[in-house]
Design a protein around this motif. Structure first.
Motif, short mmCIF file in Angstrom:
data_model
loop_
_atom_site.label_atom_id
_atom_site.label_comp_id
_atom_site.label_asym_id
_atom_site.label_seq_id
_atom_site.Cartn_x
_atom_site.Cartn_y
_atom_site.Cartn_z
N GLY A 313 -4.31 -12.18 -7.06
CA GLY A 313 -3.45 -10.98 -6.82
C GLY A 313 -2.44 -11.27 -5.68
N ALA A 314 -2.13 -10.27 -4.94
CA ALA A 314 -1.35 -10.14 -3.64
C ALA A 314 -1.70 -9.15 -2.66
N LEU A 315 -0.77 -9.51 -1.53
CA LEU A 315 -0.98 -8.38 -0.44
C LEU A 315 0.35 -8.07 0.04
N MET A 316 0.79 -6.86 0.08
CA MET A 316 2.08 -6.53 0.65
C MET A 316 2.12 -5.55 1.56
N PHE A 317 3.02 -5.57 2.60
CA PHE A 317 3.13 -4.56 3.62
C PHE A 317 4.46 -3.88 3.65
N ALA A 318 4.59 -2.73 4.16
CA ALA A 318 5.91 -2.07 4.20
C ALA A 318 5.57 -0.89 5.16
N PRO A 319 6.92 -0.29 5.63
CA PRO A 319 6.77 0.93 6.51
C PRO A 319 6.51 1.99 5.86
N GLY A 320 5.56 2.94 6.48
CA GLY A 320 5.10 4.11 5.77
C GLY A 320 6.24 5.18 5.60
N PRO A 321 6.07 6.21 4.66
CA PRO A 321 7.47 6.97 4.32
C PRO A 321 7.68 7.92 5.61
N GLU A 322 6.68 8.01 6.17
CA GLU A 322 6.86 9.18 7.42
C GLU A 322 6.19 8.24 8.77
N GLY A 323 6.32 7.07 8.86
CA GLY A 323 6.13 6.43 9.86
C GLY A 323 4.58 5.45 9.47
N GLY A 324 4.17 4.80 10.57
CA GLY A 324 2.92 4.01 10.41
C GLY A 324 3.33 2.74 9.45
N CYS A 325 1.96 2.32 8.63
CA CYS A 325 2.07 1.09 7.82
C CYS A 325 1.51 1.66 6.70
N THR A 326 1.90 0.86 5.64
CA THR A 326 1.44 0.86 4.08
C THR A 326 0.99 -0.56 3.69
N ALA A 327 -0.30 -0.63 3.41
CA ALA A 327 -0.57 -1.82 2.94
C ALA A 327 -1.22 -1.86 1.48
N ARG A 328 -0.80 -2.93 0.73
CA ARG A 328 -1.14 -2.59 -0.75
C ARG A 328 -1.97 -3.84 -1.17
N LEU A 329 -3.01 -3.94 -1.61
CA LEU A 329 -3.75 -5.04 -2.02
C LEU A 329 -3.87 -5.00 -3.68
N SER A 330 -3.46 -5.84 -4.71
CA SER A 330 -3.40 -5.68 -5.93
C SER A 330 -4.35 -6.81 -6.37
N ILE A 331 -5.23 -6.44 -7.27
CA ILE A 331 -6.14 -7.40 -7.96
C ILE A 331 -6.14 -6.88 -9.36
N PRO A 332 -5.87 -8.31 -10.10
CA PRO A 332 -5.95 -8.14 -11.82
C PRO A 332 -7.30 -7.45 -12.11
N MET A 333 -7.13 -6.74 -13.14
CA MET A 333 -8.30 -6.06 -13.77
C MET A 333 -8.94 -6.83 -14.65
N ARG A 334 -8.13 -7.80 -15.50
CA ARG A 334 -8.72 -8.63 -16.58
C ARG A 334 -8.80 -10.06 -15.74
N GLN A 335 -9.88 -10.68 -15.99
CA GLN A 335 -10.29 -12.05 -15.70
C GLN A 335 -9.11 -12.92 -16.38
N GLU A 336 -8.23 -13.80 -15.72
CA GLU A 336 -7.43 -14.69 -16.27
C GLU A 336 -8.13 -15.92 -16.82
N VAL A 337 -8.02 -16.62 -17.68
CA VAL A 337 -8.37 -17.92 -18.38
C VAL A 337 -8.59 -18.80 -17.31
N GLY A 338 -9.72 -19.33 -16.94
CA GLY A 338 -9.70 -20.57 -16.09
C GLY A 338 -9.82 -19.98 -14.70
N LEU A 339 -9.79 -18.83 -14.41
CA LEU A 339 -9.68 -18.40 -12.88
C LEU A 339 -11.14 -18.17 -12.24
N GLU A 340 -11.91 -18.40 -13.06
CA GLU A 340 -13.40 -18.27 -12.79
C GLU A 340 -13.99 -19.72 -12.12
N ALA A 341 -13.05 -20.59 -12.36
CA ALA A 341 -13.32 -22.03 -11.70
C ALA A 341 -12.91 -22.34 -10.29
N VAL A 342 -11.92 -21.40 -10.08
CA VAL A 342 -11.40 -21.75 -8.64
C VAL A 342 -12.46 -21.73 -7.70
#
Length: 372
Positions: A313-342
């Motif tokens: 997945g990924a982690l992104m930051f941006a200014p909040g719409p009314e000030g402050g900070c917005t953080a978004r942490l996205s994780i794939p819902m499906r297991q990718e092939v071979g990812l379990e061996a990382v």
């Protein structure tokens, strides 16, 4: 696995060098200084090369790793890009470090130029990771002893001292966990099917245990993902800790999750002072900079981003719409092939300690860390 750390007992054929010590004879003070920068440097394979990339001399262990022979071209054993890095270092007179694969293993080639020659020192990445893990284990032992001392002090009525020591022990655990993940580890991830709503409920419970109030909005409908539950909770706590640290004394934090395409997205919003353009630009790498000040920048954000990346997945930051900070942490819902061996890092927590205890230890007052 081929890891060369010891000199050979008998002379290597065709090297013309009677022993490992002969390699160091006649080296310039600059190159000898490079060798001595690490206490274990003489244990690593080393070679001295000319501007034309001819191997002038090498240690026995380097002969095992690269090629036997007293005089051969580096171009015969390394890739063109790796050879270009050596020549670039010689041209500029600057040190470089190049990752490469030799004998099926990952190595780091450190290049030290001096006197129209370059000293190459090869360090096995797996050996480096083992060293990091050993150091981390010692730090965790120290933290565990401090936690036991804090419990004894609190039982004896010295609650203030106990809280202070407990918080410092948790800080040791926090920095140890962050540094170990970012330096690499040999432990596999522990993936399982996770409910986003259950993860948020667990986070809310852990935060309330330390008196931190966060607005939690569960996803409707709920979404599930294949993830390492402990690592994901730790990443969320890191983001909340960041909001508490930089948002201001009266900051309000909202924690939520939901499905977006094929990913589960966890959000941490705050209404604090927000992020400057410099903070957004340097958030991921400032801890590596020479102008980083103690307490000003740390490993937290790179740590959380690395957890996202290990899940694909990924982690992104941006200014909040009314000030402050917005953080978004996205994780794939499906297991990718071979990812379990990382291969990656698995955090170690003391008995009775959770991710919130560890990640909030750097932002909460010591009074929040009484025995629970």
């Amino acid at each position: 696995m081929k890891i060369i750390t010891e000199p050979l007992e008998s002379p290597v054929p065709d090297t013309g060098i009677p022993g490992e010590d002969a390699f160091f004879e006649g080296l310039s003070p600059e190159l000898l200084s490079a060798v001595c920068r690490g206490l274990d440097a003489p244990m690593h394979p080393m070679a001295l090369v000319s501007e034309q990339l001819m191997v002038l001399r090498q240690t026995h262990s380097c002969g095992v790793l690269l090629a036997y022979g007293g005089f051969y071209s580096l171009q015969d054993v390394l890739t063109p890009s790796e050879c270009d890095a050596v020549q670039q270092s010689l041209r500029t007179g600057t040190e470089h470090s190049v990752p490469l694969v030799l004998a099926g293993e990952h190595w780091n080639m450190r290049i030290f130029p001096a006197d129209s020659q370059a000293l190459l020192v090869f360090q096995c990445e797996e050996q480096h990771q083992v060293g990091v893990s050993m150091a981390a284990a010692r730090m965790r032992e120290s933290a565990a002893r401090l936690m036991m001392r804090a419990d004894a002090l609190e039982s004896a009525g010295a609650k203030q001292d106990a809280c202070y020591i407990r918080r410092e022990a948790l800080r040791i655990l926090r920095q140890t966990n962050h540094a170990e993940l970012l330096s690499g580890s040999l432990e596999p991830m522990r993936r399982e099917e996770c409910s986003a709503a259950e993860l948020l409920a667990c986070a809310q419970e852990q935060l309330a245990r330390r008196g931190v109030q966060v607005t939690v909005q569960s996803p409707v409908p709920d979404c599930s993902l294949w993830a390492d539950r402990g690592l994901l909770l730790s990443a969320l706590m890191t983001l909340i800790s960041n909001s508490l640290r930089h948002g201001g004394g009266q900051v309000h934090i909202r924690l939520y999750a939901g499905a977006q395409g094929s990913s589960a997205v966890f959000g941490v919003d705050d209404d604090g002072v927000g992020l400057s353009a410099e903070a957004l630009a340097r958030m991921n790498s400032t801890w590596r900079q020479t102008d980083a000040t103690l307490g000003g920048w740390g490993l937290g954000i790179p740590y959380a981003r690395r957890i996202a990346e290990l899940h694909g997945g990924a982690l992104m930051f941006a200014p909040g719409p009314e000030g402050g900070c917005t953080a978004r942490l996205s994780i794939p819902m499906r297991q990718e092939v071979g990812l379990e061996a990382v291969s990656c890092y698995q955090p170690s927590l003391a008995p009775g300690v959770n991710a919130a205890d560890v990640e909030l230890s750097d932002v909460l007052d010591e009074a929040a860390f009484g025995r629970k």
